[in-house]
Design a protein around this motif. Sequence first.
Motif, PDB file in Angstrom:
ATOM      1  N   PHE A  50      50.769  20.855  20.185  1.00 18.20           N
ATOM      2  CA  PHE A  50      52.055  20.423  21.440  1.00 18.20           C
ATOM      3  C   PHE A  50      51.980  21.526  22.080  1.00 18.20           C
ATOM      4  O   PHE A  50      51.894  21.702  23.154  1.00 18.20           O
ATOM      5  CB  PHE A  50      53.345  20.564  20.815  1.00 18.20           C
ATOM      6  CG  PHE A  50      54.267  20.128  21.805  1.00 18.20           C
ATOM      7  CD1 PHE A  50      53.671  19.073  22.929  1.00 18.20           C
ATOM      8  CD2 PHE A  50      54.886  20.881  22.147  1.00 18.20           C
ATOM      9  CE1 PHE A  50      55.302  18.618  23.579  1.00 18.20           C
ATOM     10  CE2 PHE A  50      55.632  21.124  22.743  1.00 18.20           C
ATOM     11  CZ  PHE A  50      56.262  20.457  23.694  1.00 18.20           C
ATOM     12  N   VAL A  51      52.127  22.560  21.707  1.00 16.20           N
ATOM     13  CA  VAL A  51      52.413  24.274  22.590  1.00 16.20           C
ATOM     14  C   VAL A  51      50.207  25.102  22.799  1.00 16.20           C
ATOM     15  O   VAL A  51      50.934  25.030  24.619  1.00 16.20           O
ATOM     16  CB  VAL A  51      52.204  25.687  20.820  1.00 16.20           C
ATOM     17  CG1 VAL A  51      52.427  26.373  22.204  1.00 16.20           C
ATOM     18  CG2 VAL A  51      53.647  25.212  20.856  1.00 16.20           C
ATOM     19  N   ASP A  76      47.744  23.978  28.438  1.00 19.71           N
ATOM     20  CA  ASP A  76      46.923  23.122  29.195  1.00 19.71           C
ATOM     21  C   ASP A  76      47.907  22.787  30.186  1.00 19.71           C
ATOM     22  O   ASP A  76      46.912  22.945  31.733  1.00 19.71           O
ATOM     23  CB  ASP A  76      45.750  22.323  28.593  1.00 19.71           C
ATOM     24  CG  ASP A  76      44.801  23.272  27.552  1.00 19.71           C
ATOM     25  OD1 ASP A  76      44.951  25.007  28.071  1.00 19.71           O
ATOM     26  OD2 ASP A  76      44.240  22.568  26.370  1.00 19.71           O
ATOM     27  N   GLU A  77      48.556  22.304  30.141  1.00 19.23           N
ATOM     28  CA  GLU A  77      48.378  21.327  31.377  1.00 19.23           C
ATOM     29  C   GLU A  77      49.486  21.901  32.452  1.00 19.23           C
ATOM     30  O   GLU A  77      48.671  22.120  33.975  1.00 19.23           O
ATOM     31  CB  GLU A  77      49.989  20.532  31.134  1.00 19.23           C
ATOM     32  CG  GLU A  77      49.979  19.066  30.545  1.00 19.23           C
ATOM     33  CD  GLU A  77      50.325  18.087  29.693  1.00 19.23           C
ATOM     34  OE1 GLU A  77      51.306  18.251  30.612  1.00 19.23           O
ATOM     35  OE2 GLU A  77      50.494  17.282  28.611  1.00 19.23           O
ATOM     36  N   LYS A 127      47.874  22.793  36.312  1.00 21.15           N
ATOM     37  CA  LYS A 127      48.480  22.217  37.133  1.00 21.15           C
ATOM     38  C   LYS A 127      48.929  23.710  38.200  1.00 21.15           C
ATOM     39  O   LYS A 127      48.737  24.352  39.791  1.00 21.15           O
ATOM     40  CB  LYS A 127      50.702  21.951  37.425  1.00 21.15           C
ATOM     41  CG  LYS A 127      50.415  21.022  36.626  1.00 21.15           C
ATOM     42  CD  LYS A 127      52.401  20.355  36.232  1.00 21.15           C
ATOM     43  CE  LYS A 127      51.853  19.062  35.840  1.00 21.15           C
ATOM     44  NZ  LYS A 127      53.465  18.902  35.241  1.00 21.15           N
ATOM     45  N   ILE A 128      49.145  25.373  38.042  1.00 16.06           N
ATOM     46  CA  ILE A 128      49.077  26.175  38.290  1.00 16.06           C
ATOM     47  C   ILE A 128      47.835  26.378  39.609  1.00 16.06           C
ATOM     48  O   ILE A 128      47.586  26.957  40.876  1.00 16.06           O
ATOM     49  CB  ILE A 128      49.267  27.930  37.422  1.00 16.06           C
ATOM     50  CG1 ILE A 128      50.379  27.265  36.983  1.00 16.06           C
ATOM     51  CG2 ILE A 128      48.600  29.154  38.326  1.00 16.06           C
ATOM     52  CD1 ILE A 128      50.934  28.523  35.887  1.00 16.06           C
ATOM     53  N   PHE A 129      46.713  25.996  38.646  1.00 13.34           N
ATOM     54  CA  PHE A 129      45.064  26.616  39.596  1.00 13.34           C
ATOM     55  C   PHE A 129      44.929  25.549  40.829  1.00 13.34           C
ATOM     56  O   PHE A 129      44.709  25.419  41.235  1.00 13.34           O
ATOM     57  CB  PHE A 129      43.696  26.436  38.596  1.00 13.34           C
ATOM     58  CG  PHE A 129      44.169  27.615  37.576  1.00 13.34           C
ATOM     59  CD1 PHE A 129      44.172  28.928  38.159  1.00 13.34           C
ATOM     60  CD2 PHE A 129      44.092  27.399  36.287  1.00 13.34           C
ATOM     61  CE1 PHE A 129      43.821  30.289  37.838  1.00 13.34           C
ATOM     62  CE2 PHE A 129      44.204  28.901  35.883  1.00 13.34           C
ATOM     63  CZ  PHE A 129      43.938  30.214  36.119  1.00 13.34           C
TER      64      PHE A 129
END
Length: 58
Positions: free
Chosen positions: A32-33, A38-39, A43-45
């Motif tokens: 989960f972590v 990864d998500e 989103k940042i990139f």
Amino acid sequence: MDKTFRAFDPHQVLLLPPSLDDWLPEDHLARFVADLVDEVLDKIFRHAGTAGIAAPVG
């Protein structure tokens, strides 16, 4: 430039580190972590790319 080598171990079972996929059950918290990180990074990139900010490579 000095090079550092790992010691030779003739009794070493694995050449490369094992995949955590083989060791962790499907519902383990570590999965989960990893998915969450990864998500967030995606989103940042994506945001950095749409804002005209160069994303770090590596």
